[in-house]
Design an enzyme around this catalytic site. Structure first.
Site, short mmCIF file in Angstrom:
data_model
loop_
_atom_site.label_atom_id
_atom_site.label_comp_id
_atom_site.label_asym_id
_atom_site.label_seq_id
_atom_site.Cartn_x
_atom_site.Cartn_y
_atom_site.Cartn_z
N CYS A 74 15.49 -3.25 -12.26
CA CYS A 74 14.66 -4.06 -11.28
C CYS A 74 13.97 -3.16 -10.06
O CYS A 74 13.16 -3.67 -9.91
CB CYS A 74 16.00 -4.79 -10.51
SG CYS A 74 17.08 -3.98 -9.32
N HIS A 110 20.18 -5.20 -6.22
CA HIS A 110 19.11 -5.73 -6.94
C HIS A 110 17.92 -6.03 -5.86
O HIS A 110 17.96 -6.02 -4.66
CB HIS A 110 19.29 -7.05 -7.48
CG HIS A 110 18.39 -7.73 -8.31
ND1 HIS A 110 17.78 -7.14 -9.48
CD2 HIS A 110 17.83 -9.22 -8.36
CE1 HIS A 110 16.99 -7.93 -10.08
NE2 HIS A 110 16.91 -9.16 -9.33
N ASP A 117 10.92 -12.48 -9.87
CA ASP A 117 11.81 -11.44 -10.35
C ASP A 117 11.51 -11.35 -11.95
O ASP A 117 11.95 -11.86 -12.73
CB ASP A 117 13.24 -12.17 -10.19
CG ASP A 117 14.21 -10.97 -10.30
OD1 ASP A 117 13.90 -9.93 -10.73
OD2 ASP A 117 15.46 -11.53 -10.16
#
Length: 279
Positions: free
Chosen positions: A70, A108, A124
């Site tokens: 991420c 994250h 995302d």
């Protein structure tokens, strides 16, 4: 990012240079990124350093044609969106475990992107199996996506959207749900890339981190399904959820799949050490 870097990044994901930072452009870039840039944690198991600096992230994804997890994927994608005129803010999130508990702080990294034609979107491209398109941050109803049904609700709300219950929350925090199950808690305060160094370090070094204990390389396929290589097991998931799995017989086959299906050239197969796998 300079213009040459932007052009190279767009070429990497097979996109044209957009005229305006609109929601339609954001949706297209988001999906193209998921199809071409794998979600992978190979650096952890190849002994490669993970550095949260914009140039290093862009070099890895664009010049080296790799993926990442991420911090790398959303960090680089945020830089691209910003260079294309989107108003981008980095946000921190904590991922829900299978036991319903929240992970470590800065677990994250997610993007908040605003477009010129209105709208505030949760982008995302670094959560593995997640929405194919950005989610509307201000929408509290169900949001249909090729990957399934998502919701963005006030933190601590139940799946019906009623406030109360759940892990403790700060005012303004949001929970992102997939199929009614909370995926992560989103903190709405703006962050910078350097804020995530501790989270990236923990996720790439802790013996209890699932990134340390397992291998993954995964991307969305052109038909809307997914292809995933976990060690030597190759799994192809159809758009309707049906899965076909096969165990690859040799290192040569594994390297070929990395090359042919993910565009990643490796000179050796990454492996999870036994101590990492079992703690």
């Amino acid at each position: 990012m300079n213009s040459a870097q932007v052009d190279a990044y767009l070429d990497r994901i097979g996109a044209e240079h957009p005229a305006w930072p609109t929601v339609d452009v954001l949706r297209e870039l988001h999906l193209r990124h998921l199809r071409t840039v794998p979600f992978e944690n190979l650096s952890i198991h190849l002994g490669e350093e993970i550095v949260l600096e914009e140039k290093r992230l862009i070099d890895k994804i664009v010049r080296e044609r790799r993926g990442g997890f991420c911090y790398e994927l959303n960090g680089a994608f945020g830089a691209l969106l910003r260079a294309l005129g989107f108003d981008v803010t980095l946000l921190a999130a904590r991922v829900y475990g299978k036991d319903g508990r929240l992970g470590v702080p800065y677990d994250h990294l997610v993007l908040r992107a605003r477009t010129v034609d209105g709208g505030d979107w949760l982008a995302d491209v670094g959560f593995g199996a997640h929405s194919h398109y950005p989610l509307a941050i201000g929408e509290r109803g169900e949001q249909a996506d090729p990957a399934g049904v998502f919701r963005v609700v006030e933190a601590g709300a139940d799946p019906a959207g009623v406030r109360g219950g759940g892990a403790s929350a700060e005012f303004g925090d949001l929970d992102v749900l997939y199929g009614g199950t909370p995926q992560y808690r989103l903190e709405m305060r703006p962050r910078v890339l350097g804020d995530f160094v501790s989270g990236a370090w923990w996720n790439s070094t802790s013996p209890v981190s699932h990134f340390v204990r397992s291998l993954v390389c995964s991307r969305v396929t052109e038909d809307g399904g997914r292809i995933t290589l976990s060690g030597s097991r190759l799994t192809v998931t159809a758009p309707d959820g049906r899965k076909e799995a096969a165990d690859l017989a040799s290192d040569a086959e594994v390297l070929e799949v990395y090359r042919e299906r993910f565009g990643i050239e490796l000179d050796r197969v990454p492996t999870v050490r036994k101590a990492d796998r079992h703690g």
